[in-house]
Design a protein around this motif. Structure first.
Motif: not given
Lengths: 244, 217
Positions: A2-3, A7-8, A11, B69-74
């Motif tokens: 996710k980091d 991905y960023i 996103y 969206l909380r689980n996807t937000i980096p």
């Protein structure tokens, strides 16, 4: 995962695209309604400068009432240049006064609206535009058939201080302009001054400013001077014709 | 997990999310957030009410969206994501006002846009929605916006009444005929500093009535 940078980036890109799509869809969908509101607001301002549309508060359908009054009283409109020549290829209602004000005076399109009252007399309405303290001030000034005496005015503003500069859109302030003259006895253009009460004896070329709203008042003063001056050539022409 | 799913929608815990911001944790009077707009739009009642409604809509929706969206937000770009969500919602509200409530939108002018910078909204997204489910987040958003809104409306009520003698544009003081016995509007009430003083008075009243807010020595 996710980091990770990938991905960023993905996103952020996806988010921006979705948001842009939603916002532009909504904006496109609502545009006709918004344009209609702006058009109606302008028509209402024009009508109010000649004391029409007075029963708006009692009207069931605002839009229909304003359109009806506009059709009834506003009998014509045309656009002139600063030398007072009528331009045929421009529609007065389409002229954006804010845009025109950015141009040098020689290139400006200057709209005039003609109102015919119930007694058959006419008024000539011109838009004015200037700067107050916090943002634009604007309105319409209506003249009697002598192209000199003010029949009525309507002013509004975008963000003047409530209770102070914002008072320019109240009836009390606007009533003062009725019957004032923009030319002196020798036919020189003097505009209307908005000044502190007591500094100059009351005469037909000045009105009282607003306590605490001096800068807005100065803005109105400058707006009248600038906007009206570009019509002077045309007004002179019309007056001379009337005398002949 | 299954336990929390069975929790009724209006359980005591959820209702608390809605009610504490109205009083014990009021964003304006207790947390002292979002003061700037409270000063700017409260000279009259109508814009205060409209802004309060706008904030309720934006905050409720923003909290739900962020919570979904909380689980996807980096976590590195979470603030930007929050800002984008808030800004888009505010633009939507602004566009709708311009299309259907043109007069009010003219009065509020830039203040609708300034909802974006209202620190209460971002504060709730960061503190609550990022770590809670949509429904509690929704209640939390509505609750906090209402806590903000009612202060705005009370301040707007007193400032318009005492400052210009009107309520919702209706000349109350004139109708009551108090001008005839020497009453005058207090022009001070229209100026921004008086909003601060009105909020101060509300805080004073609230603290003297609510024991929980009195700080111990």
């Amino acid at each position: 995962m996710k980091d990770s940078n990938t991905y960023i980036f993905l996103y952020a890109s996806a988010m921006v695209i979705i948001v842009a799509a939603v916002l532009s869809a909504v904006a496109t969908f609502l545009k006709p309604y918004q344009d209609l509101n702006i058009e109606i607001a302008r028509k209402l301002d024009i009508l109010m400068s000649v004391e029409k549309a007075r029963e708006l508060a009692m009207a069931d359908d605002r839009t229909a009432y304003i359109n009806e009054e506009y059709e009834r009283y506003i009998v014509g409109s045309y656009v002139i240049n600063h030398q007072g020549e009528i331009l045929d290829d421009v529609e007065a209602f389409e002229v954006n006064v804010r845009e025109e004000n950015r141009k040098p005076v020689e290139q400006r399109n200057l709209p005039i609206f003609v109102a015919r009252h119930d007694d058959g007399s006419e008024s000539y309405i011109i838009p004015v535009y200037g700067r107050g303290l916090w943002g634009p001030v604007f309105g319409y000034v209506a003249f009697e058939e002598d192209y000199n005496t003010i029949f009525g005015v309507i002013f509004d503003h975008e963000g003047e201080t409530p209770g102070l500069g914002a008072e320019i859109n109240t009836r009390a302030f606007q009533e003062q302009f009725k019957g004032k003259r923009i030319f002196d006895d020798d036919g020189e253009f003097v505009s209307i001054d908005v000044i502190k009460p007591g500094t100059v004896p009351m005469n037909e070329h000045r009105v009282d400013g607003i306590s605490g709203g001096t800068i807005t008042g100065n803005g109105v003063d400058a707006m009248l001077e600038n906007s009206l001056s570009s019509y002077v050539a045309y007004f002179r022409k019309q007056k001379n014709q009337n005398y002949e | 997990m299954s336990k929390s799913e069975k929790e009724p929608l209006f359980s005591g815990k959820n209702m608390k999310l809605l009610s504490t911001p109205l009083n014990d944790e009021n964003p304006i009077t207790v947390q002292v957030l979002g003061i700037c707009s409270a000063l700017a739009v409260t000279a009259m009642l109508e814009p205060a009410v409209v802004l309060a409604i706008a904030v309720v809509v934006v905050m409720g929706a923003a909290n739900v969206i962020i919570s979904l969206l909380r689980n996807t937000i980096p976590s590195r770009i979470r603030i930007i994501v929050q800002l984008v969500v808030i800004a888009s919602l505010v633009i939507l509200v602004d566009q709708v006002l311009k299309a259907f409530f043109y007069d009010v939108s003219r009065q509020l002018s830039v203040f609708v846009g300034l909802i974006i910078t209202n620190c209460i909204i971002m504060g709730r997204l960061e503190a609550f929605a990022l770590s809670n489910k949509p429904w509690p987040s929704f209640l939390d958003g509505i609750g906090n916006a209402a806590g903000y809104g009612w202060i705005l409306i009370v301040v707007g009520f007193f400032r318009e009444l005492l400052g210009s003698g009107n309520l919702w544009g209706y000349p109350v003081m004139e109708t009551l005929g108090v001008y005839n016995i020497g009453y005058e509007d207090n022009g001070f009430m229209i100026l921004p500093p008086m909003a601060l003083i009105t909020v101060g008075v509300i805080i004073w009243v609230q603290r003297s009535r609510n024991r929980k807010l009195i700080e111990s020595k």
